[in-house]
Every structure is written in C-alpha cells, then in structure tokens.
Design an enzyme around this catalytic site. Structure first.
Site, PDB file in Angstrom:
ATOM      1  N   SER A 184     -31.850  22.956 -43.921  1.00 56.76           N
ATOM      2  CA  SER A 184     -32.661  24.005 -44.512  1.00 56.76           C
ATOM      3  C   SER A 184     -32.374  25.353 -43.870  1.00 56.76           C
ATOM      4  CB  SER A 184     -34.142  23.655 -44.325  1.00 56.76           C
ATOM      5  OG  SER A 184     -34.934  24.600 -44.960  1.00 56.76           O
ATOM      6  N   GLN A 185     -32.198  26.356 -44.711  1.00 59.34           N
ATOM      7  CA  GLN A 185     -32.116  27.717 -44.168  1.00 59.34           C
ATOM      8  C   GLN A 185     -33.528  28.309 -44.157  1.00 59.34           C
ATOM      9  OE1 GLN A 185     -31.014  32.244 -45.292  1.00 59.34           O
ATOM     10  NE2 GLN A 185     -29.527  30.792 -46.064  1.00 59.34           N
ATOM     11  N   LYS A 190     -17.164  39.074 -48.471  1.00 57.63           N
ATOM     12  CA  LYS A 190     -17.586  38.804 -49.856  1.00 57.63           C
ATOM     13  C   LYS A 190     -17.829  37.314 -50.100  1.00 57.63           C
ATOM     14  CE  LYS A 190     -16.838  43.073 -51.712  1.00 57.63           C
ATOM     15  NZ  LYS A 190     -17.425  43.682 -50.516  1.00 57.63           N
ATOM     16  N   TYR A 195     -45.689  13.914 -48.810  1.00 58.67           N
ATOM     17  CA  TYR A 195     -46.464  14.123 -47.581  1.00 58.67           C
ATOM     18  C   TYR A 195     -47.622  13.134 -47.406  1.00 58.67           C
ATOM     19  CZ  TYR A 195     -43.735  18.365 -47.720  1.00 58.67           C
ATOM     20  OH  TYR A 195     -42.683  19.235 -47.772  1.00 58.67           O
ATOM     21  N   PRO A 203     -23.313  33.812 -47.234  1.00 57.41           N
ATOM     22  CA  PRO A 203     -23.517  33.231 -45.907  1.00 57.41           C
ATOM     23  C   PRO A 203     -24.077  31.802 -45.978  1.00 57.41           C
ATOM     24  CG  PRO A 203     -24.315  35.488 -45.951  1.00 57.41           C
ATOM     25  CD  PRO A 203     -23.926  35.143 -47.352  1.00 57.41           C
ATOM     26  N   PRO A 236     -42.379  20.697 -39.027  1.00 53.49           N
ATOM     27  CA  PRO A 236     -41.340  21.483 -38.355  1.00 53.49           C
ATOM     28  C   PRO A 236     -41.898  22.218 -37.129  1.00 53.49           C
ATOM     29  CG  PRO A 236     -41.458  21.998 -40.706  1.00 53.49           C
ATOM     30  CD  PRO A 236     -42.694  21.244 -40.352  1.00 53.49           C
ATOM     31  N   HIS A 290     -46.640  20.092 -42.611  1.00 54.40           N
ATOM     32  CA  HIS A 290     -45.838  20.545 -43.741  1.00 54.40           C
ATOM     33  C   HIS A 290     -46.506  20.426 -45.111  1.00 54.40           C
ATOM     34  CE1 HIS A 290     -42.199  21.793 -45.559  1.00 54.40           C
ATOM     35  NE2 HIS A 290     -41.357  21.223 -44.741  1.00 54.40           N
TER      36      HIS A 290
HETATM   37  N1  COA Z   1     -20.586  38.753 -51.260  1.00 47.71           N
HETATM   38  C1  COA Z   1     -21.371  39.567 -50.566  1.00 47.71           C
HETATM   39  N2  COA Z   1     -22.667  39.260 -50.284  1.00 47.71           N
HETATM   40  C2  COA Z   1     -23.152  38.088 -50.741  1.00 47.71           C
HETATM   41  C3  COA Z   1     -22.374  37.194 -51.465  1.00 47.71           C
HETATM   42  C4  COA Z   1     -21.017  37.565 -51.738  1.00 47.71           C
HETATM   43  N3  COA Z   1     -20.194  36.769 -52.421  1.00 47.71           N
HETATM   44  N4  COA Z   1     -23.114  36.106 -51.786  1.00 47.71           N
HETATM   45  C5  COA Z   1     -24.337  36.323 -51.254  1.00 47.71           C
HETATM   46  N5  COA Z   1     -24.364  37.514 -50.633  1.00 47.71           N
HETATM   47  C6  COA Z   1     -25.486  38.167 -49.958  1.00 47.71           C
HETATM   48  C7  COA Z   1     -26.741  38.106 -50.808  1.00 47.71           C
HETATM   49  O1  COA Z   1     -26.782  39.161 -51.737  1.00 47.71           O
HETATM   50  C8  COA Z   1     -27.799  38.239 -49.739  1.00 47.71           C
HETATM   51  O2  COA Z   1     -27.836  39.613 -49.349  1.00 47.71           O
HETATM   52  P1  COA Z   1     -29.139  40.309 -48.679  1.00 47.71           P
HETATM   53  O3  COA Z   1     -29.267  39.703 -47.340  1.00 47.71           O
HETATM   54  O4  COA Z   1     -28.760  41.722 -48.606  1.00 47.71           O
HETATM   55  O5  COA Z   1     -30.259  40.042 -49.577  1.00 47.71           O
HETATM   56  C9  COA Z   1     -27.222  37.462 -48.579  1.00 47.71           C
HETATM   57  O6  COA Z   1     -25.823  37.452 -48.787  1.00 47.71           O
HETATM   58  C10 COA Z   1     -27.730  36.058 -48.452  1.00 47.71           C
HETATM   59  O7  COA Z   1     -27.353  35.270 -49.561  1.00 47.71           O
HETATM   60  P2  COA Z   1     -26.946  33.736 -49.424  1.00 47.71           P
HETATM   61  O8  COA Z   1     -26.486  33.472 -48.063  1.00 47.71           O
HETATM   62  O9  COA Z   1     -26.033  33.404 -50.542  1.00 47.71           O
HETATM   63  O10 COA Z   1     -28.259  32.913 -49.528  1.00 47.71           O
HETATM   64  P3  COA Z   1     -29.550  33.097 -50.389  1.00 47.71           P
HETATM   65  O11 COA Z   1     -30.302  34.228 -49.867  1.00 47.71           O
HETATM   66  O12 COA Z   1     -29.210  33.093 -51.832  1.00 47.71           O
HETATM   67  O13 COA Z   1     -30.362  31.796 -49.977  1.00 47.71           O
HETATM   68  C11 COA Z   1     -31.330  29.674 -50.298  1.00 47.71           C
HETATM   69  C12 COA Z   1     -30.084  30.548 -50.491  1.00 47.71           C
HETATM   70  C13 COA Z   1     -31.039  28.354 -50.953  1.00 47.71           C
HETATM   71  C14 COA Z   1     -31.576  29.461 -48.814  1.00 47.71           C
HETATM   72  C15 COA Z   1     -32.561  30.372 -50.961  1.00 47.71           C
HETATM   73  O14 COA Z   1     -32.336  30.538 -52.318  1.00 47.71           O
HETATM   74  C16 COA Z   1     -33.830  29.582 -50.834  1.00 47.71           C
HETATM   75  O15 COA Z   1     -34.173  28.834 -51.732  1.00 47.71           O
HETATM   76  N6  COA Z   1     -34.581  29.725 -49.714  1.00 47.71           N
HETATM   77  C17 COA Z   1     -35.773  28.986 -49.422  1.00 47.71           C
HETATM   78  C18 COA Z   1     -35.436  27.683 -48.709  1.00 47.71           C
HETATM   79  C19 COA Z   1     -36.651  26.954 -48.225  1.00 47.71           C
HETATM   80  O16 COA Z   1     -37.662  26.895 -48.888  1.00 47.71           O
HETATM   81  N7  COA Z   1     -36.533  26.411 -47.007  1.00 47.71           N
HETATM   82  C20 COA Z   1     -37.655  25.876 -46.290  1.00 47.71           C
HETATM   83  C21 COA Z   1     -37.862  24.447 -46.380  1.00 47.71           C
HETATM   84  S1  COA Z   1     -39.113  23.994 -45.211  1.00 47.71           S
END
Ligand code: COA
Length: 631
Positions: free
Chosen positions: A559-560, A431, A112, A434, A125, A348
């Site tokens: 990014s999510q 399963k 940054y 997402p 952002p 940021h």
């Molecule tokens: N079957 C059923 N459910 C599942 C599944 C499967 N095989 N795999 C995952 N899921 C569920 C999870 O349990 C979770 O459930 P919940 O909503 O009830 O808690 C949900 O699906 C979401 O999981 P998933 O989509 O795998 O993503 P995640 O939550 O693990 O997120 C990241 C992944 C990388 C986005 C997260 O770990 C992260 O680091 N986020 C921060 C990112 C960030 O800082 N961005 C900003 C930059 S400015």
C-alpha cells in the site's frame, strides 16, 4: 485554503486542475450533509462478462496453463445464459439500487468485523513518526500536550464541517471516513465484532483516554464553556496523570484487547460483568481518542531503530514493554514514548490510511506553530483514574493474552527502509509514475529472491464513490513478468529492458485507473460471492477452484500511503508466507516498511528490503542509461 486543497490532492498523487479547485471549498462548506456528499456517484456494479474476462487475464501470469484451462471452463459455465452468474449479478444490481453503497456493509463485515485474528499486527496499521529528542519527561509531556491540542484542532474542522474536500484525478472524494475515526471503538464479540461511534449523539464525548504504566485515565479536554483546553492546561493535566501512575506493578488490562477476537470476546463479557469494570471500559470506548505515554523501548543500534519503532507501533513490544499500554480496539491511539519514539496505531475497520495521515499532517503542522499559551488560573479537577476489579478469572485471561501476544511479537519481522537515493521528484522528471515504478521494483525484488512472481495486492482508493473504501490493484501482470525476467538477462539490451519496464508501468497505470473507477475485479467477485451466501445458494464453483485460491493468496500485500510528514505506515502480511509492504514516496527519498513472519522459513523482511533497494538502484541506472537526450 486553496493551497490546503492542492496539498491534499497532491498527497493523493493528483494534480488538481485549476478549474476544479472551486472557491466554495473552505469557510462553511459542509462536507457531509450537503451537495458534496450527496452528489457523489454510487459505486457501480461492473458488467459480469467484463469482470470474468479480466479475471482470466489476471490469472494468466499466476497459474499453470492446465489450471487456467479448467478455470476457463468454470467461468464459461458461470456466465451461461440464465445461469448462476446472471442471477447473482441481478441480485447485486438490485442491492446497488436499494443501498447507498452495495459493498460498504459487506466489506466492513467480511474484511474486518468477522475476522477472528487479533487486530494488532494482523489488521491494525502503525505509523512511525520521526524520532523526537526529549530532554526530559517535561519534553515528552509538552509534546503529548501539543499533539492532543492538534488533534482537537482537527476535530473542530470535522465538527464544523469545514474540512476541505479531497480530490483524486480531479474528482471529489467521499469524506465519510473522517467522521468515523474519532470517538469510535470496536467492540469484541464471541463470533463477530461491532463498531460504535459516540461522536454523533446529543451528548458527544468531551474526553480522551490517557494511559501510562498500564493505568487508564479520563482526561476532559474541553472547558465548561465548550472551548478546548489550551496546551498549557493539557500539559498540567498530563503531569497529574503521570504523577499518580508511577507504580509499575499494575495488571496490563489493555493487553486483553490484543487477543484473538473470539477469546477476547469471551473475556470481555466476563470483564464487564463487574459494574466498575463496565464503566471503565465504556469510558475508554467513548473517549475521542487514546494517548499512550510509553516507557522507553529496549535500546537498539541506529540502523534498526525505526524498525523497532515500527514494531512498537504495531504491537507495543510485548508484555514486558508497552503492549499493556494500549486499547487495541480503539480506532485512534497516539503513542508518545519517553525515549522519543512516536507514532500511532489505528484500528482499521472504520477507515483507510490516507485520512489518518492527513490528520497526522495537520497535527504536525499545528505543533510547529503552537506555542504554550498561559493557562487560566482556574484549577482543573484531577483526571479520573479508571478502576478495574481483577478477579482470578480475569487475571487468567490476562496471563493467556500475554502469552499469545508475546508469541505474536516474536513472530513479527519488521524492517524499515529509508531509501535515500531518490524520490518522487526524480521519477517524475523521468516521466514515469512513481507508484507504478515502485511497484515494479517490488516485483523485481521478489523475483530476484524467489525466481518467481506472486499474487500482489496494492490498495486503491474507491473514495470517488459514496462510502467508497478500497479496491485491489493487481500488480503482477503479463507485462510485469516479462520485465522482471528480462532485467537480469545478459542477452538483452538496455533499450529492450527499458521498453519492457515502460510496458509494465503502463499496464499498472491502466489497472490503477480501472480500480479507482470501480471497474476492477476483486470487490465485484466478493460481491457475487456474498450475494450467493445471502441467497443461500451453493457457492459457485469458480470460488472453489484452485486458481481462485492461488489468486487470493497475496504474498505481497502492499500500500502506498503518502504524506507531507516524513513518516511511514506499516502493515502486517496478509498471509503466513507473505510480506506486508507500505511506502511513502517523498520528494527526494522513499520510506518503506516491510513485514514478514519469522515462523515462515521462506520469508525475510531484511532480505526483501535489501533486494528492494538494489532493484530501485538498478532500475534507476536503467532510466539514466536509456534517457533520451533533452531536445
Ligand atoms: N510523468 C510525470 N509525472 C507523473 C507520471 C508521468 N508519467 N505519472 C504520474 N505522475 C505524477 C502524478 O501526476 C502525481 O503528481 P503530483 O504529485 O504532482 O500530484 C505523482 O506523479 C504521483 O502519481 P503516481 O505515483 O502515479 O501515483 P498516484 O498518485 O496516482 O497514486 C494510488 C496511485 C493507487 C496510490 C492512488 O490512486 C490511491 O488509490 N491511493 C490511496 C491508497 C490507499 O487507500 N491506501 C491505504 C490503504 S490502508
């Protein structure tokens, strides 16, 4: 309170196992100075050999066999017993022992504060909120007043240290970023910038800045007894601001903050030579946050409305529109347009998206429940208008900044896609993860457009560690390439395509796990490089290699940022010929914001978002066609 915690965790995509939902969360749990923060583990320095092996594996789908062979030789040399790699690794481990987080300061500087690109579009952002339907100007003011009260309510949780601790994968997260987003500001410098935070001193700030028609005002938001102003009181103060800033011929001084940082750094020093200007700038910097009361955007058709709002959040629309209604150095700027376009932009350097959208979720909830409370009859003083003495030199700087900004505005291509066919719930019922599924859809969309894959960055949180920020998830893998190549191959059966998709999703989940646990490669490689620079040794050859340049050129920067609010964050591309893609997977739909640069002939945000929509639909059909019957 527990449900707050569960919500926070679910926003981060993790279920909180019941034994981890500790009842201590709540009332007076200090999130900063007590056991929670102190008890967080330190960011590890991964083993050198592990990073080197993972680096080579990551390169496999991205470079030619010849390039890879060359890199293998460089890596072997880097790893040689008693060689440069070992020395740098020892330096890093020493640094890790001596500091709270071996990376955080280097990251803040290199990602940054050292960057000389404008913060608008390039690093800050935007967040697009649902459109508001104000009946009149009073509607806009009432909305802004409630929003301000909501942020102050959130601030109270920060000040009292009662903000619930967030969890990821059952582990508590570092909450430090919440202390950095209010009352802070970036200060431009001719070579590098600095960050200031006025939230912690003996005399913490008690005002916000409001800007309307390019005119800045100090609005005190606390009564003399320390209580925050009521929504009614804020509303009346906003009315006063509005009525005393009706002139529209003012110099858009704020536009200076959108310039290249070197240029702004020089202009800044010139601007604050004048005592009045210096005091006005200080008042903005010291304010808790900024509220921009924007003029209406140009009217556009419904299908591109949110794309226009996203652009408005990223850069303000240009010098003729609202770009002068900003102070881009300010960490948090809430934007409330007369036409109902609402959102925010944030600088940021001090924080990532998740804490910002957590704040937004709180404010949105607060606004739903808050009714106007009758204001006490004590009249409040007129908010102070900030004066600027515009010398011919400053005027010239403003004109130049306008020109540069308008070029940037024309160059940015933004498309918001509201994918309405399904969301997280449906993917979870199949399963599948997402996040990994959406990342694979992006890979497929890109492959269909370019007939090749590209280096892809997805942000992962490192907040399991003290002062942790982010790591990169490298989405493009050998498995993802096999899947995208197979998907449109007529000779392949659906069952085979599905198996390849499952493998690709699994590889992505594994990388995600590695990243959030501090064992991925990108921050470690950066650390080794920075250590080399600090040691004043010549840069190891692995960092001057073609493969390294290819791997660091992220054509897809993604990014999510999940939230409860139906909003979407947007980010600019990381490279001139790339895309920025942010998404918010909601239960039944997914919001995407795709950006690209018009100056690049090869990129097109609308086209990528169409390909993405098709990819998501086709992959869903694949899921449905191959779904195993319920037992
Ligand atoms: N079957 C059923 N459910 C599942 C599944 C499967 N095989 N795999 C995952 N899921 C569920 C999870 O349990 C979770 O459930 P919940 O909503 O009830 O808690 C949900 O699906 C979401 O999981 P998933 O989509 O795998 O993503 P995640 O939550 O693990 O997120 C990241 C992944 C990388 C986005 C997260 O770990 C992260 O680091 N986020 C921060 C990112 C960030 O800082 N961005 C900003 C930059 S400015």
């Amino acid at each position: 309170m527990l449900s707050v915690l569960a919500r926070a965790a679910s926003r981060l995509g993790v279920g909180v196992p019941s034994h981890l939902v500790r009842p201590v969360v709540g009332l007076q749990l200090s999130i900063r100075s007590t056991a929670h923060q102190e008890g967080l583990p330190k960011l590890p320095v991964p083993p050198l050999k592990q990073t080197c092996e993972r680096y080579l594996a990551m390169l496999e789908p991205l470079v030619t066999e010849e390039e890879l062979e060359h890199t293998r030789a460089l890596v072997a040399e880097f790893l040689r017993c008693g060689g440069v790699g070992e020395r740098l690794q020892r330096g890093l481990e020493r640094r890790a022992r001596k500091t709270e987080n071996w990376l955080s300061e280097w990251w803040m500087q290199s990602a940054y504060l050292d960057s000389r690109m404008p913060v608008a579009v390039y690093t800050s952002p935007g967040v697009v909120l649902p459109q508001m339907h104000f009946q009149d100007r009073q509607g806009q003011m009432r909305f802004a007043a409630k929003l301000i009260a909501g942020v102050l309510d959130f601030k109270q949780m920060i000040d009292n240290e009662t903000l619930p601790v967030e969890y990821l994968g059952g582990k508590p997260l570092c909450m430090d970023q919440y202390y950095q987003v209010l009352t802070s500001c970036r200060i431009p410098g001719p070579k590098k910038d600095t960050m200031v935070n006025y939230g912690t001193g003996k005399m913490p700030s008690t005002h916000i800045t409001v800007v309307h028609n390019f005119q800045f005002f100090v609005l005190d938001v606390y009564n003399s007894d320390g209580t925050p102003l009521t929504v009614d009181q804020i509303y009346m103060q906003l009315e006063k601001i509005w009525n005393s800033s009706l002139q529209t011929n003012k110099e858009p001084i704020g536009i200076l903050t959108s310039n290249h940082r070197n240029t702004w750094g020089k202009a800044y020093n010139n601007l604050i030579k004048d005592k009045t200007n210096k005091e006005s700038v200080r008042a903005i910097q010291k304010s808790i946050f900024l509220v921009c009361l924007d003029a209406p955007m140009p009217r556009v058709s419904e299908d591109i409305y949110y794309s226009k709002v996203a652009a408005q959040m990223l850069h303000g629309g240009g010098s003729r529109w609202n770009s002068g209604n900003r102070w881009f150095d300010k960490t948090l700027q809430f934007i409330v347009g007369e036409d109902g376009s609402c959102g925010l932009t944030y600088e940021h350097a001090p924080a990532e998206g998740p804490p910002i959208v957590f704040l937004v979720d709180h404010v949105v909830e607060y606004m739903k429940r808050t009714e106007m409370v009758r204001a006490p009859m004590i009249p409040l003083p007129m908010p102070q208008k900030l004066r600027f003495n515009i010398t011919p030199e400053i005027k010239k700087d403003i004109e130049k900044a306008k020109q540069n900004l308008n070029i940037m505005v024309h160059d940015l291509d933004v498309r918001v896609l509201n994918f309405s066919h399904y969301g997280r719930k449906c993917l979870k019922s199949f399963k599948t993860s997402p996040d990994a599924f959406i990342q694979m859809a992006l890979q497929l969309a890109y492959y269909r457009m370019y007939k090749m894959c590209c280096p892809t960055y997805e942000s992962a949180s490192l907040r399991m560690f003290k002062l942790g920020r982010t790591e990169a998830i490298r989405t493009t893998s050998t498995e993802s390439v096999k899947f995208v190549q197979a998907m449109d191959d007529q000779s392949k059966q659906n069952s085979e395509k599905m198996a390849l998709l499952e493998n690709a999703v699994k590889a992505h989940r594994t990388y995600t796990h590695t990243a959030i646990h501090g064992q991925a490669i990108d921050r470690h490689l950066l650390g080794l490089k920075m250590q080399g620079i600090e040691d004043l040794t010549s840069l190891p050859e692995i960092f001057m290699d073609t493969s390294y340049a290819v791997a660091m050129h992220f054509n897809l920067f993604t990014s999510q940022v999940g939230s409860k609010t139906d909003c979407v964050m947007c980010i600019g591309p990381m490279v001139p010929d790339g895309y920025g893609v942010c998404y918010n997977p909601m239960d039944d739909h997914i919001n995407f914001a795709v950006t690209a640069f018009n100056s690049c002939e090869d990129t097109n945000a609308t086209k990528l978002s169409r390909c993405l929509e098709d990819a998501l639909l086709d992959m869903n059909s694949l899921l449905e066609q191959t779904a195993k019957p319920a037992e």
